[in-house]
Design a protein around this motif. Sequence first.
Motif, PDB file in Angstrom:
ATOM      1  N   SER A  34      -4.087  13.993  -9.217  1.00 28.89           N
ATOM      2  CA  SER A  34      -3.252  12.844  -9.580  1.00 28.89           C
ATOM      3  C   SER A  34      -2.876  12.042  -8.340  1.00 28.89           C
ATOM      4  N   GLN A  35      -2.520  12.739  -7.278  1.00 30.39           N
ATOM      5  CA  GLN A  35      -2.164  12.053  -6.035  1.00 30.39           C
ATOM      6  C   GLN A  35      -3.381  11.388  -5.405  1.00 30.39           C
ATOM      7  N   GLU A  36      -4.547  11.984  -5.619  1.00 31.33           N
ATOM      8  CA  GLU A  36      -5.765  11.368  -5.115  1.00 31.33           C
ATOM      9  C   GLU A  36      -5.956   9.995  -5.753  1.00 31.33           C
ATOM     10  N   LYS A  37      -5.699   9.908  -7.054  1.00 31.27           N
ATOM     11  CA  LYS A  37      -5.794   8.608  -7.736  1.00 31.27           C
ATOM     12  C   LYS A  37      -4.755   7.627  -7.195  1.00 31.27           C
ATOM     13  N   VAL A  38      -3.549   8.148  -6.931  1.00 32.18           N
ATOM     14  CA  VAL A  38      -2.492   7.284  -6.392  1.00 32.18           C
ATOM     15  C   VAL A  38      -2.914   6.709  -5.047  1.00 32.18           C
ATOM     16  N   PHE A  39      -3.437   7.582  -4.167  1.00 38.60           N
ATOM     17  CA  PHE A  39      -3.886   7.098  -2.854  1.00 38.60           C
ATOM     18  C   PHE A  39      -5.025   6.099  -2.993  1.00 38.60           C
ATOM     19  N   GLU A  40      -5.970   6.401  -3.889  1.00 37.18           N
ATOM     20  CA  GLU A  40      -7.102   5.484  -4.066  1.00 37.18           C
ATOM     21  C   GLU A  40      -6.627   4.127  -4.580  1.00 37.18           C
ATOM     22  N   GLN A  41      -5.657   4.133  -5.505  1.00 37.46           N
ATOM     23  CA  GLN A  41      -5.117   2.868  -6.016  1.00 37.46           C
ATOM     24  C   GLN A  41      -4.407   2.092  -4.912  1.00 37.46           C
ATOM     25  N   ASN A  42      -3.616   2.805  -4.113  1.00 39.56           N
ATOM     26  CA  ASN A  42      -2.891   2.116  -3.030  1.00 39.56           C
ATOM     27  C   ASN A  42      -3.829   1.669  -1.922  1.00 39.56           C
ATOM     28  N   ILE A  43      -4.885   2.449  -1.668  1.00 39.64           N
ATOM     29  CA  ILE A  43      -5.874   2.013  -0.680  1.00 39.64           C
ATOM     30  C   ILE A  43      -6.584   0.757  -1.175  1.00 39.64           C
ATOM     31  N   ALA A  44      -6.892   0.745  -2.483  1.00 39.83           N
ATOM     32  CA  ALA A  44      -7.530  -0.443  -3.050  1.00 39.83           C
ATOM     33  C   ALA A  44      -6.615  -1.654  -2.953  1.00 39.83           C
ATOM     34  N   LEU A  45      -5.324  -1.464  -3.265  1.00 41.29           N
ATOM     35  CA  LEU A  45      -4.365  -2.561  -3.124  1.00 41.29           C
ATOM     36  C   LEU A  45      -4.271  -3.010  -1.670  1.00 41.29           C
ATOM     37  N   GLY A  46      -4.249  -2.010  -0.761  1.00 44.11           N
ATOM     38  CA  GLY A  46      -4.156  -2.342   0.662  1.00 44.11           C
ATOM     39  C   GLY A  46      -5.367  -3.114   1.149  1.00 44.11           C
ATOM     40  N   ARG A  47      -6.542  -2.731   0.693  1.00 43.52           N
ATOM     41  CA  ARG A  47      -7.760  -3.433   1.100  1.00 43.52           C
ATOM     42  C   ARG A  47      -7.795  -4.841   0.507  1.00 43.52           C
ATOM     43  N   ASP A  48      -7.340  -4.957  -0.730  1.00 44.05           N
ATOM     44  CA  ASP A  48      -7.288  -6.281  -1.350  1.00 44.05           C
ATOM     45  C   ASP A  48      -6.356  -7.205  -0.575  1.00 44.05           C
ATOM     46  N   LEU A  49      -5.171  -6.659  -0.211  1.00 43.62           N
ATOM     47  CA  LEU A  49      -4.219  -7.457   0.573  1.00 43.62           C
ATOM     48  C   LEU A  49      -4.796  -7.769   1.944  1.00 43.62           C
ATOM     49  N   LEU A  50      -5.500  -6.770   2.532  1.00 47.05           N
ATOM     50  CA  LEU A  50      -6.096  -6.990   3.851  1.00 47.05           C
ATOM     51  C   LEU A  50      -7.139  -8.099   3.799  1.00 47.05           C
ATOM     52  N   THR A  51      -7.908  -8.161   2.719  1.00 42.78           N
ATOM     53  CA  THR A  51      -8.903  -9.239   2.566  1.00 42.78           C
ATOM     54  C   THR A  51      -8.221 -10.598   2.531  1.00 42.78           C
ATOM     55  N   LYS A  52      -7.114 -10.671   1.815  1.00 46.51           N
ATOM     56  CA  LYS A  52      -6.372 -11.938   1.736  1.00 46.51           C
ATOM     57  C   LYS A  52      -5.780 -12.304   3.097  1.00 46.51           C
ATOM     58  N   ILE A  53      -5.301 -11.298   3.831  1.00 45.05           N
ATOM     59  CA  ILE A  53      -4.737 -11.563   5.166  1.00 45.05           C
ATOM     60  C   ILE A  53      -5.834 -12.032   6.111  1.00 45.05           C
ATOM     61  N   ASN A  54      -7.030 -11.391   5.999  1.00 44.54           N
ATOM     62  CA  ASN A  54      -8.143 -11.812   6.860  1.00 44.54           C
ATOM     63  C   ASN A  54      -8.519 -13.265   6.580  1.00 44.54           C
ATOM     64  N   ASN A  55      -8.511 -13.619   5.295  1.00 44.36           N
ATOM     65  CA  ASN A  55      -8.828 -15.016   4.944  1.00 44.36           C
ATOM     66  C   ASN A  55      -7.785 -15.960   5.526  1.00 44.36           C
ATOM     67  N   ARG A  56      -6.526 -15.550   5.451  1.00 45.77           N
ATOM     68  CA  ARG A  56      -5.457 -16.403   6.002  1.00 45.77           C
ATOM     69  C   ARG A  56      -5.558 -16.462   7.522  1.00 45.77           C
ATOM     70  N   TYR A  57      -5.952 -15.311   8.108  1.00 45.13           N
ATOM     71  CA  TYR A  57      -6.085 -15.296   9.571  1.00 45.13           C
ATOM     72  C   TYR A  57      -7.208 -16.230  10.016  1.00 45.13           C
ATOM     73  N   GLN A  58      -8.321 -16.207   9.264  1.00 43.19           N
ATOM     74  CA  GLN A  58      -9.429 -17.098   9.594  1.00 43.19           C
ATOM     75  C   GLN A  58      -9.022 -18.567   9.451  1.00 43.19           C
TER      76      GLN A  58
END
Length: 445
Positions: A162-186
């Motif tokens: 169950s915690q593995e799913k939680v981490f995977e969901q939060n990692i996915a959210l983090g990567r999604d946010l990171l993609t948006k930040i990279n776009n803003r940084y560019q």
Amino acid sequence: MMQVGSFAKQAILYLFLLQGGMALAQQDSLKISLDDLFKMANMGTNQIKLSNALFERSEEVIHDKKNDRLPTAGVNGSVGYLTNVGVIGLGTMASGFYDMPHFSNSYALQAGWVIYAGGKVATAIDIAKIENRIAGLDLAKDSQGIRLLLAGYYLDLYKGYSQEKVFEQNIALGRDLLTKINNRYQAGAALKSDQVRNELLVSTYELALSKLKDRIAITNYNIASLLGLPESTIIIPKAIEIPDAAKDYSVNDNSSKLSNIALAANPDYQKSILRVSLAEKKQKQVKSSDYPQIELFANATFARPYTFDIPAKDIYAYNNAIGLRINYSLSNLYQNGRKKDIAGKDVAIATLNEQLAKESLSREVNSGFINLRQSFNQLTTLYKQQELARENYKRIADSYLEQLTLNTEVTDATNQRLEADLRVTDAQAEILFNYFQLLKSLGQL
């Protein structure tokens, strides 16, 4: 009290294990419920096999002690060489040696039946029956102990996935946010520090996920090892729901009722009661030595030569005897005093242990009841915190993309969301484990 299962039940369980083995051979994984895991434990663990063997042995001891009520019978024979017989001063017969048939042989049939022994035989049978019941309780206790251990491993495994799913969901959210930040940084709308901070956050989550997978692998191995499954077996827990009985225990103040249930079924407490009876029976067994043993006997002998005449005759002599035999050891008059004192102290000690076991069980049930109720209250609070943490994360993440908040607030909100999700999975597993602990105290696991 657990006993050896019937042939039908064993056959069904064997088919279940066979099917599981076929599944393992095909995909090296086993999706299983906790109930099925318990069934495998009853058949596959060495501890249960040992306890079962001791229980079966205690049953054989009962039959052996009952055999002491049966008559005893035996035969014996002898063959030997006799020298000439010497006679000194036998009436008017001259002293000296007389010829003797030198080859001797004798045969005897003996039988006896103890008709009174001061209750020693009956007491020995009663002691064997009590020890058999204690062995049965040991089997039940070990079975429940293995079940609680497996439940702990199983819940750890379930919580880990169950915690593995939680981490995977939060990692996915983090990567999604990171993609948006990279776009803003560019586009020059975000700082490099924002980008680095979120990369570190995702990396931290990925490292935590890697450690979690290692813990899952360790727990998986422990279960497989305990059940004697291949080390490569991947155990996948089925979905677990909190039983209605656990909810009932948490809302109803029935600790006194639970204590009564535990006193009637808890193996440890029932053993303490039986040990008092066992000590009393052994005390009675010691006292039985104060009485004589009366035995009905019968003998039949067939011997050659006949030596009750001079000269001896080379013929067979046959005679029978039947009667009562009384045996009494005079040494018991001065040896049994200490044994009686020891037996009396054993009864007192067993009685005190029974009282201590009762007090300990009462405390165990009370604390188990309170812990279960507390874990339900905790879960209610954590559900609320999880809801707030998710709402807070969404609000702050949206605000950051609109340049209304700092990236540090996004990081904090992300961590809060992750911690809230993890605490919920921990609390769910804690409720189930507390429930199983309470069932073990009640003797119902």
